[in-house]
Write an enzyme that holds these catalytic residues in place. Structure first.
Site, PDB file in Angstrom:
ATOM      1  N   CYS A 125       0.849  -1.200   0.000  1.00 17.84           N
ATOM      2  CA  CYS A 125       0.000   0.000   0.000  1.00 17.84           C
ATOM      3  C   CYS A 125       0.887   1.254   0.000  1.00 17.84           C
ATOM      4  CB  CYS A 125      -0.956  -0.052   1.190  1.00 17.84           C
ATOM      5  SG  CYS A 125      -2.268   1.194   1.178  1.00 17.84           S
ATOM      6  N   ASP A 183      -8.412  -3.442  -7.292  1.00 19.25           N
ATOM      7  CA  ASP A 183      -7.981  -2.422  -6.337  1.00 19.25           C
ATOM      8  C   ASP A 183      -8.425  -1.045  -6.820  1.00 19.25           C
ATOM      9  OD1 ASP A 183      -6.668  -0.637  -4.687  1.00 19.25           O
ATOM     10  OD2 ASP A 183      -4.698  -1.573  -4.885  1.00 19.25           O
ATOM     11  N   HIS A 214      -7.545  -4.549  -3.000  1.00 19.51           N
ATOM     12  CA  HIS A 214      -6.493  -3.852  -2.273  1.00 19.51           C
ATOM     13  C   HIS A 214      -6.263  -4.564  -0.941  1.00 19.51           C
ATOM     14  CE1 HIS A 214      -3.897  -0.467  -1.392  1.00 19.51           C
ATOM     15  NE2 HIS A 214      -4.440  -0.383  -0.185  1.00 19.51           N
TER      16      HIS A 214
END
Length: 245
Positions: A125, A183, A214
């Site tokens: 991330c 995502d 995600h």
């Protein structure tokens, strides 16, 4: 192999940064990997991933990525309040402050007998972005960047240097990118832009896309995909085994 964990407080250009250090219990010197977390800092899933990687023969250093903006030891919850605070911190801290953080880490690891000088980076991330950005430091030989946010959009404050996507030509180490097609944080157009830019600058990189959401690597919550996580851990270990040993 079994591992041991400790903490070290490093002096950086922007204040004290606490880092978790997870390393093999065996005596000897090992390659080092800087593991950049999500916006929530060193949560239990991040700590478990660090231990997993260290158990394969690496010294894993996990910095508190927003050390300037929170008391030492702050861990944000995986809830709306934690997400809001983490995103606020992400858009407050300039990328150049992350650059000076890695300088402090490199200075420290060069003084440790259990580090052999080889260095890679890994992140998820926000951390995927920081892992990529860290490769601007010539000491970083390889970076595993998992669903890296905000590189394509250049939405994080840059500070005194250009955005990460503008500096990719300066990276000499090997990059690996992993994405989830579902995502929403890095949509197809964003992935196309980054892929095209990497090719334009003739970067040394590999690219993997999977049908995942995600944070599909995080072993907590409904988005976790154990099979994809296992595959991506293997890709990451293959990268580091090849480039750092």
């Amino acid at each position: 192999m079994t591992v041991t964990q400790s903490f070290v407080d490093l002096s950086t250009a922007t204040g004290t940064m606490r880092c978790s250090v997870v390393r093999p219990t065996l005596e000897g010197a090992f390659p080092t990997v800087i593991f950049y977390s999500e916006i929530f800092q060193i949560t239990t899933p991040i700590a478990r991933t660090a231990a997993y990687l260290a158990g394969h023969g690496y010294v894993v250093i996990v910095p508190e990525v927003f050390h300037e903006l929170n008391p030492i030891g702050t861990v944000l919850a995986y809830d709306d309040a934690g997400k809001d605070k983490g995103n606020k911190d992400k858009f407050t801290k300039p990328l150049t402050d992350h650059d000076t953080d890695i300088e402090a880490i490199v200075s420290w690891l060069d003084q440790q007998k259990f580090c052999n000088g080889s260095l890679g980076s890994f992140g998820v991330c926000l951390g995927g972005h920081l892992a990529c950005r860290s490769a601007l430091n010539p000491r970083v030989q390889a970076a595993a960047c998992l669903y890296a946010t905000d590189i394509h959009s250049s939405t994080m404050p840059a500070g005194t240097k250009p955005q990460t996507i503008k500096q990719l030509a300066s990276i000499s180490g090997e990059l690996m990118f992993v994405w989830g097609r579902q995502d929403p944080h890095v949509p197809l157009d964003g992935r196309k832009l980054l892929y095209s830019t990497l090719n334009d600058v003739e970067a040394n990189f590999t690219w993997h896309e999977f049908n995942g959401q995600h944070a599909f690597m995080r072993d907590e919550g409904e988005r976790y995909d154990p099979e994809l996580a296992t595959l991506c851990h293997r890709l990451t270990l293959d990268l580091f085994h090849r480039t750092l040993r």
